[in-house]
Design an enzyme around this catalytic site. Structure first.
Site, PDB file in Angstrom:
ATOM      1  N   GLU A 172      -4.835   7.615  -3.101  1.00 43.32           N
ATOM      2  CA  GLU A 172      -5.309   6.330  -2.598  1.00 43.32           C
ATOM      3  C   GLU A 172      -5.560   5.341  -3.749  1.00 43.32           C
ATOM      4  OE1 GLU A 172      -4.937   6.327   0.526  1.00 43.32           O
ATOM      5  OE2 GLU A 172      -5.803   4.403   1.089  1.00 43.32           O
ATOM      6  N   HIS A 199       1.754   4.651  -2.700  1.00 45.72           N
ATOM      7  CA  HIS A 199       1.825   6.093  -2.390  1.00 45.72           C
ATOM      8  C   HIS A 199       3.204   6.650  -2.743  1.00 45.72           C
ATOM      9  CE1 HIS A 199      -2.027   6.635  -0.469  1.00 45.72           C
ATOM     10  NE2 HIS A 199      -1.794   5.807   0.520  1.00 45.72           N
ATOM     11  N   HIS A 257       0.841  -1.202   0.000  1.00 41.12           N
ATOM     12  CA  HIS A 257       0.000   0.000   0.000  1.00 41.12           C
ATOM     13  C   HIS A 257       0.885   1.264   0.000  1.00 41.12           C
ATOM     14  CE1 HIS A 257      -3.719   2.259   1.188  1.00 41.12           C
ATOM     15  NE2 HIS A 257      -2.821   3.075   1.697  1.00 41.12           N
ATOM     16  N   GLU A 258       1.786   1.338   0.946  1.00 40.71           N
ATOM     17  CA  GLU A 258       2.616   2.545   1.061  1.00 40.71           C
ATOM     18  C   GLU A 258       3.565   2.678  -0.129  1.00 40.71           C
ATOM     19  OE1 GLU A 258       1.481   4.548   3.068  1.00 40.71           O
ATOM     20  OE2 GLU A 258       0.393   3.227   4.432  1.00 40.71           O
TER      21      GLU A 258
END
Ligand code: ZN
Length: 505
Positions: free
Chosen positions: A296, A270, A266-267
């Site tokens: 997101e 980003h 997830h990160e």
């Protein structure tokens, strides 16, 4: 010819960007390195930085530069970096100067008071200790909304701070459509009593082994050790100081490797966005991501669309077997794929699976709207929360800590933020349809551990623009569409069917 005012504007914006990056550095340090005793001194520094930044952002000189540049910009290519820079600088300037200094100070104070009250209320699992702070936040949000004009719904003003250009009138029917699709889907597939991810990541796994494993995974997907870092933190986050300096954090739970594995993916999404902005935009306001929803969409694309796909599971499983000898021998690709897509209605948003997740957001959106519209009283928020959990998930909320108090957002007065998580999920599915069309062998590449074509597609179509294009423009140029619910629901159903979790329709 470039007007002298543009050179001066760029100089001033570069300094503002530097001050913001210093704030980001302090945030990162506070959450990774700072000893607990440093908190009071850090609060002083943050206060000084904030006041310095506010003075720069609202300087009359900045307004005069923009006044001088706008007639020039009107005659230039509307897509050029310079014209977009003037546009976004004006937008930021207006947002700053329209809020009176007294109100801005009141909002900052209420944030600190609210977060403290929320922390205590959460520890005591007692909403009554938070209700005054929440009432104050709602009051101040209305005062903030009153600083702006030209909106159809008061919530639009709050939404616009996180998702520029999106309106309540657009969001409300989309979220209703999504709710109608998800409630029966969760009822058909969900089992509240099963372990998360079917228990396949249950340890114990030593932290050192987990760190080595996620670094190997990051190396496969595109982590660059010359420009990135990975550190532990209580709540995983990504924070870049510049496209050349990206900081990721994760959390290691010895009894559940999925926490680190999926938060890192997830990160990474980003971080990759922030690392891949056009270098020509660095040190300008255009180097930022355009919205939280688009941000997101990138994290969830890597975490869910890629990370919970069958081809990725086929790629991941041999890595897991090597990294944790013996622990994954009994799994095959299909059982891993099924495990990471299991549906488990639960009380806590940040632990939710992909299928139930958006219902947590819809719940918060509905309550926020009612609070702002004045149809929900502050004292009735916990009951409204618990009713919604029963309606959406069929679950009973046993305590405020597992219900209305679970998230930090309202503690800090953040209203209008939650929808961006779901916007990101919707957008990721729309983008993925385009990616599959443009990179027809994308799944074969992923299974082979080759993520370069995917990264390049994202860089060219999304990342490099930074903040040049509004989310609506960005999505429109890439997909030819507005934000839509249907691609996400289709994607989810197809995956649940393929994983054997849903009977084919
Ligand atoms: Zn995120």
């Amino acid at each position: 010819m470039t007007p002298a005012e543009l050179t001066e504007l760029r100089r001033q914006l570069a300094e503002i960007t530097d001050l913001q990056a210093l704030g980001a550095l302090m945030f990162w340090d506070q959450n990774t390195m700072m000893p607990p005793g440093g908190a009071a001194a850090r609060a002083d520094m943050a206060d000084t930085l904030q006041r310095t930044l506010h003075a720069r952002e609202t300087a009359p000189e900045l307004g005069r530069l923009l006044d001088a540049l706008e007639p020039w910009a009107a005659g230039e290519d509307p897509d050029s970096d310079d014209v977009r820079l003037v546009h976004w600088a004006r937008r930021d300037f207006e947002k700053s100067v329209r809020v009176p200094a007294d109100l801005a100070a009141e909002i900052t104070r209420a944030k600190a008071v609210g977060l403290q009250a929320w922390t205590e209320a959460l520890a005591a699992s007692d909403y009554s200790r938070f209700r005054d702070a929440l009432a104050r936040h709602v009051e101040l949000r209305h005062a903030y909304i009153g600083c702006f004009e030209g909106h159809a719904h008061p919530y639009d003003v709050l939404l616009d701070d996180f998702e520029p250009g999106l309106t309540t009138a657009e969001l409300r029917p989309m979220f209703a459509e999504l709710r109608e699709a998800l409630v029966p889907l969760v009822a058909a597939t969900g089992d509240p009593d099963q372990p998360r991810n079917d228990g396949v990541f249950g340890g114990p796994f030593a932290v050192d082994a987990q760190r080595a494993a996620v670094l190997e995974l990051l190396d496969s997907v595109g982590y660059d050790p010359d420009h990135w870092r990975l550190d532990p933190s209580v709540h995983p986050f990504a924070q870049s100081l510049a496209p050349t300096d990206v900081r990721l954090t994760t959390k290691y739970d010895e009894s559940d490797y999925a926490v680190a594995l999926y938060s890192v993916l997830h990160e990474f999404g980003h971080g990759l966005y922030e690392a891949s902005v056009d270098p020509a935009l660095a040190r300008t306001t255009l180097a930022e991501p355009v919205s939280l929803g688009v941000h997101e969409s990138q994290s969830r694309l890597w975490e869910n669309v890629v990370g919970r796909s069958r081809p990725f599971c086929a790629f991941l499983l041999p890595q897991l077997r090597r990294q944790f000898p013996g622990a994954f021998d009994a799994l095959d690709t299909t059982s891993l794929y099924r495990a990471v897509n299991t549906v488990q209605p639960s009380l806590i948003r940040i632990e939710a699976d992909e299928t139930t997740y958006n219902l947590h957001i819809i719940l918060r959106f509905e309550l926020e709207l009612a609070l702002i519209e004045g149809t929900l009283e502050i004292d009735d928020v916990p009951d409204a929360w618990n009713d919604a959990v029963a309606r959406l998930f069929g679950l009973e909320v046993p305590s405020d800590a597992e219900g209305v108090l679970q998230d930090t957002h309202w503690g800090g007065g953040l209203i209008g933020y939650f929808p961006t998580y779901t916007i990101g999920n919707l957008m990721a599915s729309q983008l993925w349809e385009r990616i599959e069309a443009d990179v027809p062998d994308v799944w074969e590449r992923i299974e082979a551990g080759d993520f370069a074509a995917l990264r390049e597609w994202l860089r060219v179509n999304i990342h490099r623009h930074g903040r040049k294009l509004y989310p609506r423009e960005l999505l429109g140029r890439v997909t030819g569409e507005e934000l839509r619910v249907e691609p996400f629901v289709t994607y989810l159903r197809a995956k649940l069917e393929d994983a054997g979790l849903l009977a084919p329709a």
